[in-house]
Design a protein around this motif. Structure first.
Motif, PDB file in Angstrom:
ATOM      1  N   GLY A  47       0.806  -1.216   0.000  1.00  0.00           N
ATOM      2  CA  GLY A  47       0.000   0.000   0.000  1.00  0.00           C
ATOM      3  C   GLY A  47       0.837   1.263   0.000  1.00  0.00           C
ATOM      4  N   VAL A  48       2.027   1.193  -0.599  1.00  0.00           N
ATOM      5  CA  VAL A  48       2.926   2.350  -0.656  1.00  0.00           C
ATOM      6  C   VAL A  48       3.358   2.561  -2.106  1.00  0.00           C
ATOM      7  CG1 VAL A  48       3.771   1.969   1.682  1.00  0.00           C
ATOM      8  CG2 VAL A  48       4.996   0.949  -0.247  1.00  0.00           C
ATOM      9  N   PRO A  49       3.808   3.794  -2.440  1.00  0.00           N
ATOM     10  CA  PRO A  49       4.293   4.029  -3.797  1.00  0.00           C
ATOM     11  C   PRO A  49       5.681   3.434  -3.995  1.00  0.00           C
ATOM     12  CG  PRO A  49       4.600   5.987  -2.469  1.00  0.00           C
ATOM     13  CD  PRO A  49       3.851   5.004  -1.609  1.00  0.00           C
ATOM     14  N   ASP A  50       6.059   3.226  -5.232  1.00  0.00           N
ATOM     15  CA  ASP A  50       7.430   2.858  -5.550  1.00  0.00           C
ATOM     16  C   ASP A  50       8.280   4.113  -5.340  1.00  0.00           C
ATOM     17  OD1 ASP A  50       9.867   2.279  -6.653  1.00  0.00           O
ATOM     18  OD2 ASP A  50       9.069   1.437  -8.517  1.00  0.00           O
ATOM     19  N   PRO A  51       9.157   4.142  -4.345  1.00  0.00           N
ATOM     20  CA  PRO A  51       9.891   5.379  -4.058  1.00  0.00           C
ATOM     21  C   PRO A  51      10.794   5.836  -5.189  1.00  0.00           C
ATOM     22  CG  PRO A  51      10.780   3.550  -2.797  1.00  0.00           C
ATOM     23  CD  PRO A  51       9.520   3.056  -3.424  1.00  0.00           C
ATOM     24  N   ALA A  52      11.154   4.933  -6.093  1.00  0.00           N
ATOM     25  CA  ALA A  52      11.996   5.336  -7.224  1.00  0.00           C
ATOM     26  C   ALA A  52      11.280   6.336  -8.124  1.00  0.00           C
ATOM     27  CB  ALA A  52      12.423   4.112  -8.032  1.00  0.00           C
ATOM     28  N   THR A  53       9.946   6.280  -8.147  1.00  0.00           N
ATOM     29  CA  THR A  53       9.214   7.199  -9.024  1.00  0.00           C
ATOM     30  C   THR A  53       9.393   8.651  -8.579  1.00  0.00           C
ATOM     31  OG1 THR A  53       7.177   6.964  -7.711  1.00  0.00           O
ATOM     32  CG2 THR A  53       7.490   5.448  -9.556  1.00  0.00           C
ATOM     33  N   LEU A  54       9.720   8.881  -7.314  1.00  0.00           N
ATOM     34  CA  LEU A  54       9.961  10.248  -6.855  1.00  0.00           C
ATOM     35  C   LEU A  54      11.106  10.906  -7.617  1.00  0.00           C
ATOM     36  CD1 LEU A  54       9.644   9.780  -2.989  1.00  0.00           C
ATOM     37  CD2 LEU A  54       8.090  11.087  -4.438  1.00  0.00           C
ATOM     38  N   PHE A  55      12.022  10.089  -8.141  1.00  0.00           N
ATOM     39  CA  PHE A  55      13.218  10.626  -8.784  1.00  0.00           C
ATOM     40  C   PHE A  55      13.149  10.566 -10.307  1.00  0.00           C
ATOM     41  CE2 PHE A  55      14.204   9.088  -4.577  1.00  0.00           C
ATOM     42  CZ  PHE A  55      14.882  10.150  -4.024  1.00  0.00           C
ATOM     43  N   ASP A  56      12.025  10.143 -10.841  1.00  0.00           N
ATOM     44  CA  ASP A  56      11.873  10.110 -12.288  1.00  0.00           C
ATOM     45  C   ASP A  56      11.984  11.538 -12.828  1.00  0.00           C
ATOM     46  OD1 ASP A  56      10.347  10.229 -14.917  1.00  0.00           O
ATOM     47  OD2 ASP A  56      10.332   8.072 -14.549  1.00  0.00           O
ATOM     48  N   LEU A 109       1.844  10.245  -7.777  1.00  0.00           N
ATOM     49  CA  LEU A 109       3.205  10.268  -7.251  1.00  0.00           C
ATOM     50  C   LEU A 109       3.317   9.616  -5.884  1.00  0.00           C
ATOM     51  CD1 LEU A 109       6.088  11.275  -7.822  1.00  0.00           C
ATOM     52  CD2 LEU A 109       5.470  13.387  -6.634  1.00  0.00           C
ATOM     53  N   LEU A 110       2.377   9.934  -4.985  1.00  0.00           N
ATOM     54  CA  LEU A 110       2.476   9.481  -3.602  1.00  0.00           C
ATOM     55  C   LEU A 110       1.524   8.338  -3.252  1.00  0.00           C
ATOM     56  CD1 LEU A 110       2.969  12.872  -1.721  1.00  0.00           C
ATOM     57  CD2 LEU A 110       4.689  11.233  -2.492  1.00  0.00           C
ATOM     58  N   TYR A 111       0.726   7.923  -4.217  1.00  0.00           N
ATOM     59  CA  TYR A 111      -0.114   6.739  -4.024  1.00  0.00           C
ATOM     60  C   TYR A 111      -1.137   6.953  -2.917  1.00  0.00           C
ATOM     61  CZ  TYR A 111      -0.830   1.723  -4.899  1.00  0.00           C
ATOM     62  OH  TYR A 111      -1.339   0.518  -5.278  1.00  0.00           O
ATOM     63  N   ALA A 112      -1.525   8.202  -2.722  1.00  0.00           N
ATOM     64  CA  ALA A 112      -2.525   8.520  -1.701  1.00  0.00           C
ATOM     65  C   ALA A 112      -3.175   9.835  -2.070  1.00  0.00           C
ATOM     66  CB  ALA A 112      -1.880   8.629  -0.320  1.00  0.00           C
ATOM     67  N   GLY A 113      -4.439  10.001  -1.658  1.00  0.00           N
ATOM     68  CA  GLY A 113      -5.103  11.271  -1.867  1.00  0.00           C
ATOM     69  C   GLY A 113      -6.329  11.175  -2.746  1.00  0.00           C
ATOM     70  N   ASP A 114      -7.119  12.251  -2.738  1.00  0.00           N
ATOM     71  CA  ASP A 114      -8.322  12.373  -3.550  1.00  0.00           C
ATOM     72  C   ASP A 114      -7.929  12.934  -4.906  1.00  0.00           C
ATOM     73  OD1 ASP A 114     -10.733  12.906  -4.738  1.00  0.00           O
ATOM     74  OD2 ASP A 114     -11.538  14.111  -3.089  1.00  0.00           O
ATOM     75  N   ALA A 115      -8.024  12.129  -5.949  1.00  0.00           N
ATOM     76  CA  ALA A 115      -7.603  12.549  -7.281  1.00  0.00           C
ATOM     77  C   ALA A 115      -8.471  13.656  -7.851  1.00  0.00           C
ATOM     78  CB  ALA A 115      -7.600  11.347  -8.230  1.00  0.00           C
ATOM     79  N   GLU A 116      -9.654  13.861  -7.302  1.00  0.00           N
ATOM     80  CA  GLU A 116     -10.561  14.885  -7.806  1.00  0.00           C
ATOM     81  C   GLU A 116     -10.361  16.238  -7.117  1.00  0.00           C
ATOM     82  OE1 GLU A 116     -12.468  14.305 -10.401  1.00  0.00           O
ATOM     83  OE2 GLU A 116     -11.689  12.252 -10.440  1.00  0.00           O
ATOM     84  N   ALA A 117      -9.553  16.275  -6.079  1.00  0.00           N
ATOM     85  CA  ALA A 117      -9.370  17.504  -5.292  1.00  0.00           C
ATOM     86  C   ALA A 117      -8.099  18.225  -5.726  1.00  0.00           C
ATOM     87  CB  ALA A 117      -9.316  17.177  -3.812  1.00  0.00           C
TER      88      ALA A 117
END
Length: 245
Positions: A137-146, A189-197
């Protein structure tokens, strides 16, 4: 009989209207030339500064990152509390430690992400194991550096950026830039949050170098709670090697 010598009559000089107009025009022309010489280029806008910061971050290629969360929910089973580590952009990779609540249990999890694979060292496990971010239930942290879809990609997506306060942080002078980000960009990016907000964002940019020193994201990461994640970036361009554990 005394004769007086007639004195010549002194007539005032008459300046014609044409002459006056010529003098005025000459003066105005000089003023225009002086103004043209002393005029300055327009001051950079907030969008200009974000564009500079984007290029500086991409050119660095490597960076050290810390992330901390505040006002996080207490009833979620899985979420990131904080993270610390270093990463590369070519290829996107991360080596560090993520502090998270996983299945209701908080733990510090040594993590390596490279080439789309994720290795974590879970509590009571002697070595790293290969796993899927979705399972944790976490993002791939490597994507932070893409260099395109990662953290740096948020800069040009910022809506209505405005210059904020300037402040000193140690030896650095930091210029704030505020704006909003579409929820989809944040959740991807962070794999959390309301995508509509929409999410509020505040960047801290170091004057002179225009490094992104901080990124503060606030919004409904775990609706209906409003939470904040603050990311701090430093050690631009320092050597970083990420290898499979």
């Amino acid at each position: 009989m005394t004769h007086r010598t007639a004195r010549p009559t002194v007539r005032p000089r008459v300046v014609t209207g044409a002459a006056v107009l010529a003098l005025v025009l000459a003066g105005c022309s000089g003023d225009d030339d002086d103004a043209a010489q002393t005029s300055e280029a327009p001051a950079p806008t907030a969008a200009d500064r974000l564009a500079q910061a984007h290029d500086v971050l991409v050119d660095a290629g490597t960076v050290h990152l810390t992330m901390t969360g505040t006002d996080l929910p207490e009833d979620e089973d899985s979420f990131i509390i904080s993270a610390e580590g270093s990463g590369t952009m070519e290829p996107p990779a991360f080596d560090g430690t993520i502090t998270a609540t996983v299945a209701g249990v908080q733990a510090d999890i040594p993590t390596v992400a490279l080439d789309g694979d994720l290795w974590v060292k879970l509590p009571y496990v002697p070595s790293h194991v290969n796993t899927d971010p979705d399972d944790l239930g976490v993002p791939d942290p490597a994507t932070l550096f893409d260099p395109e879809a990662g953290l740096v990609g948020l800069l040009p997506m910022t809506v209505d950026p405005e210059l904020g306060e300037r402040s000193r942080a140690g030896a650095e002078v930091v210029q704030q830039v505020t704006g909003t980000l579409p929820g989809q960009a944040v959740t991807d990016l962070l794999y959390a949050g309301d995508a509509e907000a929409d999410f509020d964002v505040t960047y801290g940019l170091v004057e002179d170098t225009w490094e992104v020193r901080s990124v503060e994201l606030t919004g409904p990461f775990y609706p209906p709670t409003t939470s904040t994640y603050t990311l701090t970036l430093d050690a631009y361009g320092e050597p970083v090697t990420v290898t499979q554990p």
